[in-house]
Scaffold this active site. Structure first.
Site, PDB file in Angstrom:
ATOM      1  N   GLU A 181      -5.128  -5.131  10.936  1.00  0.00           N
ATOM      2  CA  GLU A 181      -4.116  -4.085  11.068  1.00  0.00           C
ATOM      3  C   GLU A 181      -4.314  -3.322  12.374  1.00  0.00           C
ATOM      4  O   GLU A 181      -5.082  -2.336  12.408  1.00  0.00           O
ATOM      5  CB  GLU A 181      -4.217  -3.106   9.898  1.00  0.00           C
ATOM      6  CG  GLU A 181      -3.933  -3.718   8.550  1.00  0.00           C
ATOM      7  CD  GLU A 181      -3.324  -2.682   7.621  1.00  0.00           C
ATOM      8  OE1 GLU A 181      -2.218  -2.925   7.116  1.00  0.00           O
ATOM      9  OE2 GLU A 181      -3.937  -1.628   7.424  1.00  0.00           O
ATOM     10  N   HIS A 185      -9.266   1.090   5.339  1.00  0.00           N
ATOM     11  CA  HIS A 185      -7.962   1.259   5.981  1.00  0.00           C
ATOM     12  C   HIS A 185      -8.137   2.229   7.152  1.00  0.00           C
ATOM     13  O   HIS A 185      -8.940   3.163   7.083  1.00  0.00           O
ATOM     14  CB  HIS A 185      -6.948   1.804   4.966  1.00  0.00           C
ATOM     15  CG  HIS A 185      -5.554   1.823   5.505  1.00  0.00           C
ATOM     16  ND1 HIS A 185      -5.114   2.794   6.373  1.00  0.00           N
ATOM     17  CD2 HIS A 185      -4.514   0.967   5.328  1.00  0.00           C
ATOM     18  CE1 HIS A 185      -3.851   2.531   6.703  1.00  0.00           C
ATOM     19  NE2 HIS A 185      -3.467   1.442   6.094  1.00  0.00           N
ATOM     20  N   SER A 226       3.713  -2.421  10.244  1.00  0.00           N
ATOM     21  CA  SER A 226       5.173  -2.521  10.396  1.00  0.00           C
ATOM     22  C   SER A 226       5.736  -3.867   9.931  1.00  0.00           C
ATOM     23  O   SER A 226       6.683  -4.384  10.531  1.00  0.00           O
ATOM     24  CB  SER A 226       5.593  -2.215  11.837  1.00  0.00           C
ATOM     25  OG  SER A 226       5.215  -0.889  12.177  1.00  0.00           O
ATOM     26  N   ASN A 267       0.854  -1.190   0.000  1.00  0.00           N
ATOM     27  CA  ASN A 267       0.000   0.000   0.000  1.00  0.00           C
ATOM     28  C   ASN A 267       0.889   1.239   0.000  1.00  0.00           C
ATOM     29  O   ASN A 267       1.502   1.566   1.006  1.00  0.00           O
ATOM     30  CB  ASN A 267      -0.899  -0.048   1.244  1.00  0.00           C
ATOM     31  CG  ASN A 267      -1.690   1.224   1.440  1.00  0.00           C
ATOM     32  OD1 ASN A 267      -1.840   2.032   0.525  1.00  0.00           O
ATOM     33  ND2 ASN A 267      -2.197   1.418   2.651  1.00  0.00           N
ATOM     34  N   TRP A 268       0.916   1.914  -1.126  1.00  0.00           N
ATOM     35  CA  TRP A 268       1.811   3.083  -1.240  1.00  0.00           C
ATOM     36  C   TRP A 268       1.266   4.335  -0.568  1.00  0.00           C
ATOM     37  O   TRP A 268       1.950   5.330  -0.471  1.00  0.00           O
ATOM     38  CB  TRP A 268       2.077   3.385  -2.717  1.00  0.00           C
ATOM     39  CG  TRP A 268       2.924   2.368  -3.414  1.00  0.00           C
ATOM     40  CD1 TRP A 268       3.619   1.341  -2.839  1.00  0.00           C
ATOM     41  CD2 TRP A 268       3.175   2.277  -4.828  1.00  0.00           C
ATOM     42  NE1 TRP A 268       4.291   0.638  -3.807  1.00  0.00           N
ATOM     43  CE2 TRP A 268       4.026   1.194  -5.030  1.00  0.00           C
ATOM     44  CE3 TRP A 268       2.746   3.017  -5.924  1.00  0.00           C
ATOM     45  CZ2 TRP A 268       4.467   0.826  -6.299  1.00  0.00           C
ATOM     46  CZ3 TRP A 268       3.170   2.656  -7.182  1.00  0.00           C
ATOM     47  CH2 TRP A 268       4.035   1.562  -7.368  1.00  0.00           C
ATOM     48  N   LYS A 269      -0.002   4.290  -0.201  1.00  0.00           N
ATOM     49  CA  LYS A 269      -0.639   5.486   0.384  1.00  0.00           C
ATOM     50  C   LYS A 269      -0.470   6.670  -0.573  1.00  0.00           C
ATOM     51  O   LYS A 269      -0.466   6.468  -1.787  1.00  0.00           O
ATOM     52  CB  LYS A 269      -0.083   5.753   1.780  1.00  0.00           C
ATOM     53  CG  LYS A 269      -0.113   4.475   2.641  1.00  0.00           C
ATOM     54  CD  LYS A 269       0.156   4.684   4.086  1.00  0.00           C
ATOM     55  CE  LYS A 269       0.080   3.335   4.796  1.00  0.00           C
ATOM     56  NZ  LYS A 269       0.152   3.435   6.244  1.00  0.00           N
ATOM     57  N   GLU A 291      -6.551   4.663   8.134  1.00  0.00           N
ATOM     58  CA  GLU A 291      -6.386   6.086   7.794  1.00  0.00           C
ATOM     59  C   GLU A 291      -7.646   6.633   7.137  1.00  0.00           C
ATOM     60  O   GLU A 291      -7.995   7.803   7.303  1.00  0.00           O
ATOM     61  CB  GLU A 291      -5.146   6.256   6.890  1.00  0.00           C
ATOM     62  CG  GLU A 291      -3.859   6.068   7.684  1.00  0.00           C
ATOM     63  CD  GLU A 291      -2.690   5.512   6.893  1.00  0.00           C
ATOM     64  OE1 GLU A 291      -2.704   5.591   5.653  1.00  0.00           O
ATOM     65  OE2 GLU A 291      -1.747   4.995   7.525  1.00  0.00           O
ATOM     66  N   GLY A 343       2.854   2.048  10.718  1.00  0.00           N
ATOM     67  CA  GLY A 343       3.807   3.138  10.538  1.00  0.00           C
ATOM     68  C   GLY A 343       4.601   3.490  11.787  1.00  0.00           C
ATOM     69  O   GLY A 343       5.222   4.535  11.876  1.00  0.00           O
ATOM     70  N   GLY A 349       2.944  -1.204   4.270  1.00  0.00           N
ATOM     71  CA  GLY A 349       2.948   0.221   3.938  1.00  0.00           C
ATOM     72  C   GLY A 349       4.358   0.681   3.610  1.00  0.00           C
ATOM     73  O   GLY A 349       4.850   0.492   2.496  1.00  0.00           O
ATOM     74  N   GLY A 350       5.022   1.242   4.609  1.00  0.00           N
ATOM     75  CA  GLY A 350       6.341   1.853   4.414  1.00  0.00           C
ATOM     76  C   GLY A 350       7.333   0.993   3.645  1.00  0.00           C
ATOM     77  O   GLY A 350       8.024   1.476   2.728  1.00  0.00           O
TER      78      GLY A 350
HETATM   79  P1  PGA Z   1       3.144   0.114   7.626  1.00  0.00           P
HETATM   80  O1  PGA Z   1       1.660   0.380   7.063  1.00  0.00           O
HETATM   81  O2  PGA Z   1       3.642  -1.149   6.983  1.00  0.00           O
HETATM   82  O3  PGA Z   1       3.932   1.323   7.183  1.00  0.00           O
HETATM   83  O4  PGA Z   1       3.051  -0.011   9.100  1.00  0.00           O
HETATM   84  C1  PGA Z   1       0.739  -0.666   6.966  1.00  0.00           C
HETATM   85  C2  PGA Z   1      -0.538  -0.152   6.381  1.00  0.00           C
HETATM   86  O5  PGA Z   1      -0.891   1.019   6.585  1.00  0.00           O
HETATM   87  O6  PGA Z   1      -1.251  -0.902   5.681  1.00  0.00           O
END
Ligand code: PGA
Length: 260
Positions: free
Chosen positions: A175, A103, A218, A12-14, A105, A181, A239-240
């Site tokens: 999650e 998600h 993470s 997930n590149w956000k 966010e 993050g 994510g990251g």
């Molecule tokens: P992260 O993000 O791997 O940076 O913790 C996970 C996500 O938001 O799906």
């Protein structure tokens, strides 16, 4: 093989990457993935921002890479006066096969609720788009012993709206919000306990054996084996560590080792 479910590694590149950065990433990832044993590869899903969906899709087709493309959200309705929204009809028209829904966010900053996530899930399934439905508790909820209740509510909100026939087609990502993050990964046995609980809820609505349950928060190459070696974790939502082809392929390599 720990189970018959095909593992999934989704990146997930956000809100990152221009179209050029996105296609450069895909080319670089494909170069690295080609050296791996294709029989062991998980489903590799890339979730670019809307603006890069078409170019990533075109780039993948040109390379002949076995990557799947997901949008990071979508509206539930097909069309209408909803300024700024993107519909499932539009995603299906681009050939987008997957979508991330709910998600944390989106829930936190864009007012998505259990109800809208359920509506979007139904809409995705109607268009043949595989939803990755995200659920997870906040730190305060975990500290107050509410994790299981929160997960149950979020998962049931979706399960009550879809048919038993759709259960193999949905993917659920656990999650924990406090792990996203932050570099604080949920310990593998605890992540597995919650993923098994999710599968238990799914089983109350039909056959849960084919529903893939992922862990996100993470995920890095060095914790992938511990997480994916668990009985009920079928992959990761990353994510990251999905922003660089090098770190993302590191996770894919570890996934190949575990579920081979
Ligand atoms: P992260 O993000 O791997 O940076 O913790 C996970 C996500 O938001 O799906």
């Amino acid at each position: 093989m720990a189970n018959a479910r095909r593992p999934v590694i989704a990146g997930n590149w956000k809100m990152f990457k221009t179209t050029h950065e996105a296609t450069t990433f895909v080319e670089s990832l494909w170069q690295k993935v080609q050296s791996l044993n294709s029989a062991e590869l998980p489903d590799i899903v890339i979730c670019p921002p809307f603006t890069a969906l078409a170019s990533v899709q075109t780039c993948i087709a040109k390379l002949g890479a076995p990557f799947l493309v997901a949008a990071q959200t979508m509206e539930s309705r097909d069309n209408g006066a909803y300024t700024g929204e993107i519909s499932p009809l539009m995603l299906a028209d681009l050939g987008i096969q997957w979508v991330v829904l709910g998600h944390s966010e989106r829930r936190q900053y864009f007012n998505e609720t259990d109800e809208t996530v359920a509506q979007k899930t139904v809409a995705a399934l109607k268009h043949g788009i595989t939803p990755i439905v995200c659920v997870g508790e906040q730190l305060m909820e975990r500290e107050n012993g509410l994790t299981d209740a929160v997960i149950e509510q979020q998962v049931r909100a979706v399960l009550t709206q879809i048919s038993a026939a759709d259960l193999p087609s949905i993917v659920i990502a656990y999650e924990p919000v406090w792990a996203i993050g932050t570099g604080k990964v949920c310990e593998a046995p605890e992540a597995n306990r919650v993923c098994a609980l999710i599968r238990h809820f799914v089983s109350e609505y039909g056959d849960a054996k084919q529903t893939r349950v992922l862990y996100g928060g993470s995920v890095k190459a060095d914790n992938t084996q511990a997480l994916m070696g668990q009985s009920d974790i079928d992959g990761g939502l990353v994510g990251g560590a999905s922003l660089e082809a090098e770190s993302f392929v590191g996770i894919i390599k570890q996934a190949c080792l575990v579920k081979a």
